[in-house]
Design a protein around this motif. Structure first.
Motif, PDB file in Angstrom:
ATOM      1  N   SER A   1       0.845  -1.189   0.000  1.00  0.00           N
ATOM      2  CA  SER A   1       0.000   0.000   0.000  1.00  0.00           C
ATOM      3  C   SER A   1       0.879   1.237   0.000  1.00  0.00           C
ATOM      4  O   SER A   1       1.558   1.524   0.996  1.00  0.00           O
ATOM      5  N   PHE A   2       0.861   1.961  -1.109  1.00  0.00           N
ATOM      6  CA  PHE A   2       1.613   3.212  -1.184  1.00  0.00           C
ATOM      7  C   PHE A   2       1.075   4.212  -0.174  1.00  0.00           C
ATOM      8  O   PHE A   2       1.838   4.932   0.474  1.00  0.00           O
ATOM      9  N   VAL A   3      -0.239   4.254  -0.013  1.00  0.00           N
ATOM     10  CA  VAL A   3      -0.850   5.221   0.890  1.00  0.00           C
ATOM     11  C   VAL A   3      -0.474   4.922   2.339  1.00  0.00           C
ATOM     12  O   VAL A   3      -0.167   5.834   3.114  1.00  0.00           O
ATOM     13  N   ALA A   4      -0.482   3.631   2.732  1.00  0.00           N
ATOM     14  CA  ALA A   4      -0.076   3.265   4.089  1.00  0.00           C
ATOM     15  C   ALA A   4       1.391   3.613   4.324  1.00  0.00           C
ATOM     16  O   ALA A   4       1.775   4.072   5.408  1.00  0.00           O
ATOM     17  N   ALA A   5       2.232   3.421   3.292  1.00  0.00           N
ATOM     18  CA  ALA A   5       3.646   3.774   3.406  1.00  0.00           C
ATOM     19  C   ALA A   5       3.800   5.284   3.576  1.00  0.00           C
ATOM     20  O   ALA A   5       4.630   5.756   4.370  1.00  0.00           O
ATOM     21  N   GLN A   6       3.025   6.066   2.827  1.00  0.00           N
ATOM     22  CA  GLN A   6       3.073   7.520   2.945  1.00  0.00           C
ATOM     23  C   GLN A   6       2.593   7.951   4.329  1.00  0.00           C
ATOM     24  O   GLN A   6       3.149   8.883   4.929  1.00  0.00           O
ATOM     25  N   ASP A   7       1.576   7.278   4.835  1.00  0.00           N
ATOM     26  CA  ASP A   7       1.066   7.581   6.158  1.00  0.00           C
ATOM     27  C   ASP A   7       2.144   7.354   7.220  1.00  0.00           C
ATOM     28  O   ASP A   7       2.318   8.163   8.137  1.00  0.00           O
ATOM     29  N   SER A   8       2.877   6.266   7.079  1.00  0.00           N
ATOM     30  CA  SER A   8       3.975   5.966   8.008  1.00  0.00           C
ATOM     31  C   SER A   8       5.078   7.023   7.908  1.00  0.00           C
ATOM     32  O   SER A   8       5.676   7.421   8.916  1.00  0.00           O
ATOM     33  N   TYR A   9       5.333   7.484   6.687  1.00  0.00           N
ATOM     34  CA  TYR A   9       6.349   8.530   6.487  1.00  0.00           C
ATOM     35  C   TYR A   9       5.928   9.825   7.172  1.00  0.00           C
ATOM     36  O   TYR A   9       6.740  10.484   7.838  1.00  0.00           O
ATOM     37  N   TYR A  10       4.656  10.220   7.025  1.00  0.00           N
ATOM     38  CA  TYR A  10       4.166  11.427   7.676  1.00  0.00           C
ATOM     39  C   TYR A  10       4.266  11.290   9.200  1.00  0.00           C
ATOM     40  O   TYR A  10       4.601  12.247   9.902  1.00  0.00           O
ATOM     41  N   ARG A  11       3.967  10.104   9.714  1.00  0.00           N
ATOM     42  CA  ARG A  11       4.065   9.864  11.150  1.00  0.00           C
ATOM     43  C   ARG A  11       5.508  10.075  11.624  1.00  0.00           C
ATOM     44  O   ARG A  11       5.747  10.688  12.662  1.00  0.00           O
ATOM     45  N   TYR A  12       6.456   9.580  10.828  1.00  0.00           N
ATOM     46  CA  TYR A  12       7.873   9.769  11.132  1.00  0.00           C
ATOM     47  C   TYR A  12       8.236  11.254  11.130  1.00  0.00           C
ATOM     48  O   TYR A  12       8.950  11.748  12.019  1.00  0.00           O
ATOM     49  N   CYS A  13       7.725  11.997  10.134  1.00  0.00           N
ATOM     50  CA  CYS A  13       8.014  13.433  10.025  1.00  0.00           C
ATOM     51  C   CYS A  13       7.465  14.212  11.213  1.00  0.00           C
ATOM     52  O   CYS A  13       8.122  15.125  11.729  1.00  0.00           O
ATOM     53  N   PHE A  14       6.263  13.866  11.650  1.00  0.00           N
ATOM     54  CA  PHE A  14       5.671  14.555  12.795  1.00  0.00           C
ATOM     55  C   PHE A  14       6.525  14.322  14.046  1.00  0.00           C
ATOM     56  O   PHE A  14       6.774  15.250  14.825  1.00  0.00           O
ATOM     57  N   LYS A  15       6.961  13.091  14.241  1.00  0.00           N
ATOM     58  CA  LYS A  15       7.785  12.782  15.409  1.00  0.00           C
ATOM     59  C   LYS A  15       9.133  13.498  15.325  1.00  0.00           C
ATOM     60  O   LYS A  15       9.632  14.032  16.319  1.00  0.00           O
ATOM     61  N   ARG A  16       9.696  13.520  14.140  1.00  0.00           N
ATOM     62  CA  ARG A  16      10.991  14.176  13.956  1.00  0.00           C
ATOM     63  C   ARG A  16      10.884  15.674  14.209  1.00  0.00           C
ATOM     64  O   ARG A  16      11.831  16.312  14.691  1.00  0.00           O
ATOM     65  N   ALA A  17       9.726  16.271  13.899  1.00  0.00           N
ATOM     66  CA  ALA A  17       9.530  17.711  14.090  1.00  0.00           C
ATOM     67  C   ALA A  17       9.373  18.086  15.565  1.00  0.00           C
ATOM     68  O   ALA A  17       9.470  19.256  15.920  1.00  0.00           O
ATOM     69  N   GLY A  18       9.119  17.080  16.421  1.00  0.00           N
ATOM     70  CA  GLY A  18       8.984  17.363  17.853  1.00  0.00           C
ATOM     71  C   GLY A  18       7.606  17.114  18.423  1.00  0.00           C
ATOM     72  O   GLY A  18       7.297  17.569  19.530  1.00  0.00           O
ATOM     73  N   LEU A  19       6.767  16.388  17.687  1.00  0.00           N
ATOM     74  CA  LEU A  19       5.422  16.059  18.164  1.00  0.00           C
ATOM     75  C   LEU A  19       5.339  14.592  18.545  1.00  0.00           C
ATOM     76  O   LEU A  19       6.152  13.775  18.122  1.00  0.00           O
ATOM     77  N   LYS A  20       4.338  14.260  19.334  1.00  0.00           N
ATOM     78  CA  LYS A  20       4.089  12.870  19.694  1.00  0.00           C
ATOM     79  C   LYS A  20       2.598  12.583  19.606  1.00  0.00           C
ATOM     80  O   LYS A  20       1.758  13.480  19.755  1.00  0.00           O
TER      81      LYS A  20
ATOM     82  N   THR B   1      -7.551   2.868   2.460  1.00  0.00           N
ATOM     83  CA  THR B   1      -6.648   3.185   3.564  1.00  0.00           C
ATOM     84  C   THR B   1      -7.063   4.441   4.312  1.00  0.00           C
ATOM     85  O   THR B   1      -6.954   4.501   5.542  1.00  0.00           O
ATOM     86  N   VAL B   2      -7.556   5.459   3.601  1.00  0.00           N
ATOM     87  CA  VAL B   2      -7.862   6.743   4.227  1.00  0.00           C
ATOM     88  C   VAL B   2      -9.349   6.918   4.520  1.00  0.00           C
ATOM     89  O   VAL B   2      -9.734   7.297   5.623  1.00  0.00           O
ATOM     90  N   PHE B   3     -10.202   6.629   3.539  1.00  0.00           N
ATOM     91  CA  PHE B   3     -11.624   6.860   3.719  1.00  0.00           C
ATOM     92  C   PHE B   3     -12.326   5.759   4.503  1.00  0.00           C
ATOM     93  O   PHE B   3     -13.186   6.023   5.328  1.00  0.00           O
ATOM     94  N   PHE B   4     -11.979   4.501   4.225  1.00  0.00           N
ATOM     95  CA  PHE B   4     -12.683   3.387   4.856  1.00  0.00           C
ATOM     96  C   PHE B   4     -11.702   2.368   5.438  1.00  0.00           C
ATOM     97  O   PHE B   4     -11.717   1.188   5.057  1.00  0.00           O
ATOM     98  N   PRO B   5     -10.840   2.785   6.383  1.00  0.00           N
ATOM     99  CA  PRO B   5      -9.862   1.838   6.944  1.00  0.00           C
ATOM    100  C   PRO B   5     -10.512   0.713   7.725  1.00  0.00           C
ATOM    101  O   PRO B   5     -10.028  -0.411   7.723  1.00  0.00           O
ATOM    102  N   GLN B   6     -11.647   0.975   8.404  1.00  0.00           N
ATOM    103  CA  GLN B   6     -12.300  -0.067   9.178  1.00  0.00           C
ATOM    104  C   GLN B   6     -12.822  -1.179   8.271  1.00  0.00           C
ATOM    105  O   GLN B   6     -12.696  -2.362   8.566  1.00  0.00           O
ATOM    106  N   LYS B   7     -13.398  -0.780   7.132  1.00  0.00           N
ATOM    107  CA  LYS B   7     -13.920  -1.773   6.202  1.00  0.00           C
ATOM    108  C   LYS B   7     -12.802  -2.666   5.670  1.00  0.00           C
ATOM    109  O   LYS B   7     -12.942  -3.872   5.527  1.00  0.00           O
ATOM    110  N   ASN B   8     -11.646  -2.046   5.396  1.00  0.00           N
ATOM    111  CA  ASN B   8     -10.500  -2.794   4.887  1.00  0.00           C
ATOM    112  C   ASN B   8      -9.976  -3.780   5.921  1.00  0.00           C
ATOM    113  O   ASN B   8      -9.630  -4.914   5.621  1.00  0.00           O
TER     114      ASN B   8
END
Length: 221
Positions: free
Chosen positions: A6-25, A210-217
């Motif tokens: 899943s490209f979208v799930a991979a991008q989501d993980s990347y954004y999560r990494y960026c947020f943590k790197r910026a100083g957020l949790k 991945t984004v709109f209907f993650p529960q269904k997936n």
């Protein structure tokens, strides 16, 4: 729809990494009455600088809409980035669906984080929530900025511009929560000034699941 990557799930993980790197949790708060709010909060709140609350718009979680902005604000503000209810990891079992209720839940979240006053930026649908927060909590909301939010838009204003007119709630839902690549393309065409020239169906299916209907997936796995 089964997929090995899943490209979208991979991008989501990347954004999560960026947020943590910026100083957020990542933080999850139980507001009671079946309401859970997820928010990205500072790893260490600095009381000597103001607080900025970023409220995302319709269609994705907060990371997808604010990732590029976070580094620019971190040195000046204590940045808080919540997922609105029914987006990302925030949800409720209560029946309310208004922007007023969203605003109350976001403020309850900020109270749980011991934040007394904040400036607010709302993007698109988040602009309506930000406006409602300012109206309901005048003593706690300072400066308010709205982006792409027709808070004061009236029916008479529609005559001078091209707008998408829908006649039923079901028709609006089919556009705002697309369940097929064709509907996703329609949503992009209506909401983007310059839509992407190419949107492969495999990517759109991935985004929808991945984004709109993650529960269904997840239920299908």
């Amino acid at each position: 729809m089964t997929r090995c990557f899943s490209f979208v799930a991979a991008q989501d993980s990347y954004y999560r990494y960026c947020f943590k790197r910026a100083g957020l949790k990542s933080s999850t708060t139980n507001l009671g009455d079946g309401t859970i709010m997820h928010c990205w909060i500072p790893k260490m709140h600095n009381p000597s600088i103001p607080t900025l609350l970023l409220i995302h718009g319709f269609g994705a979680n907060a990371m997808w809409q604010f990732n590029g902005l976070i580094p620019h604000f971190m040195s000046t503000f204590n940045v808080y980035v919540p997922d609105l209810l029914f987006f990302g990891e925030s949800y409720t079992t209560r029946a309310e669906r208004s922007e007023s209720f969203q605003a109350q839940c976001v403020m309850s979240l900020m109270e749980a984080q011991n934040v007394a006053k904040m400036d607010v930026f709302g993007l698109s649908y988040g602009g309506f929530v930000a406006y409602s927060m300012a109206a309901q909590f005048k003593g706690r909301v300072g400066r308010v900025a709205l982006g792409c939010a027709g808070v004061c838009f009236e029916e008479k204003d529609a005559g001078s511009m091209e707008v998408c007119k829908v006649t039923t709630a079901e028709e609006a839902v089919s556009i705002l929560l697309p369940q097929t690549p064709e509907k996703a393309r329609e949503m992009v065409r209506l909401s983007f000034y310059k839509p992407p020239p190419s949107m492969p169906s495999c990517f759109l299916w991935d985004f929808i699941e991945t984004v709109f209907f993650p529960q269904k997936n997840q239920e299908g796995e």
